[in-house]
Design a protein around this motif. Sequence first.
Motif, mmCIF file in Angstrom:
data_model
loop_
_atom_site.group_PDB
_atom_site.id
_atom_site.type_symbol
_atom_site.label_atom_id
_atom_site.label_comp_id
_atom_site.label_asym_id
_atom_site.label_seq_id
_atom_site.Cartn_x
_atom_site.Cartn_y
_atom_site.Cartn_z
ATOM 1 N N LEU A 1 -4.264 -5.513 -23.759
ATOM 2 C CA LEU A 1 -4.222 -6.606 -24.733
ATOM 3 C C LEU A 1 -3.594 -6.167 -26.050
ATOM 4 O O LEU A 1 -2.900 -6.950 -26.706
ATOM 5 C CB LEU A 1 -5.632 -7.156 -24.987
ATOM 6 C CG LEU A 1 -6.207 -8.039 -23.896
ATOM 7 C CD1 LEU A 1 -7.667 -8.362 -24.185
ATOM 8 C CD2 LEU A 1 -5.404 -9.324 -23.771
ATOM 9 N N ARG A 2 -3.828 -4.931 -26.439
ATOM 10 C CA ARG A 2 -3.267 -4.422 -27.688
ATOM 11 C C ARG A 2 -1.745 -4.314 -27.617
ATOM 12 O O ARG A 2 -1.073 -4.320 -28.639
ATOM 13 C CB ARG A 2 -3.867 -3.055 -28.052
ATOM 14 C CG ARG A 2 -5.363 -3.063 -28.304
ATOM 15 C CD ARG A 2 -5.778 -3.949 -29.427
ATOM 16 N NE ARG A 2 -5.180 -3.543 -30.673
ATOM 17 C CZ ARG A 2 -5.138 -4.304 -31.757
ATOM 18 N NH1 ARG A 2 -5.669 -5.488 -31.748
ATOM 19 N NH2 ARG A 2 -4.575 -3.870 -32.847
ATOM 20 N N ARG B 1 -1.018 -12.799 -28.283
ATOM 21 C CA ARG B 1 -2.429 -12.450 -28.463
ATOM 22 C C ARG B 1 -3.171 -13.587 -29.151
ATOM 23 O O ARG B 1 -4.290 -13.928 -28.778
ATOM 24 C CB ARG B 1 -2.540 -11.168 -29.292
ATOM 25 C CG ARG B 1 -3.838 -10.445 -29.076
ATOM 26 C CD ARG B 1 -3.918 -9.108 -29.753
ATOM 27 N NE ARG B 1 -2.691 -8.352 -29.697
ATOM 28 C CZ ARG B 1 -2.219 -7.609 -30.695
ATOM 29 N NH1 ARG B 1 -2.877 -7.509 -31.819
ATOM 30 N NH2 ARG B 1 -1.092 -6.943 -30.571
ATOM 31 N N GLN C 1 -6.315 -15.691 -27.754
ATOM 32 C CA GLN C 1 -7.551 -15.856 -28.519
ATOM 33 C C GLN C 1 -7.915 -17.327 -28.649
ATOM 34 O O GLN C 1 -9.091 -17.680 -28.549
ATOM 35 C CB GLN C 1 -7.420 -15.211 -29.904
ATOM 36 C CG GLN C 1 -7.435 -13.706 -29.860
ATOM 37 C CD GLN C 1 -7.145 -13.081 -31.217
ATOM 38 O OE1 GLN C 1 -6.497 -13.676 -32.075
ATOM 39 N NE2 GLN C 1 -7.616 -11.860 -31.404
#
Length: 143
Positions: A97-98, A105, A109
């Motif tokens: 995810l980073r 992202r 979210q």
Amino acid sequence: MAAGRIVLFAFLSVFTSLALAGNEWRELSREQQRALSPLAGQWQSLDARSRDRWLRMTDRFDQLTPEEQSRVQGRMRNWSSLSPNERAKAVDQYRALRRIPPEQREALQQRWQEYQELSPEARERARKDSRKDRKSKKDKDRN
């Protein structure tokens, strides 16, 4: 040159031993033990890097609201209940995810927030639909 490496290795070994000795549960302050209480049962089995990470978190713990403290400790309880394989998978997913671009992202979210707001029944339907979609995609990829 070799003697210098031996001295460096000996120094690092002693330093590491001293650092680890300072992280024994009984040597933590009361505040640290309170903050890390969900991890008490497995503290001794954590590696030095994990202990250090958790200890750094305790520096900020008292500045959190009671609700935030509760949430953090709940996450600790969840983490401590995972098997080593589940933890490794969670770390891998976090790292993946980073690496996602910030815009993607943010979209993820947003979708997660929307999912969290669904009723339990709607969440179950969404999970089933997602499984069907993944299975359908796999079947298409095979053909």
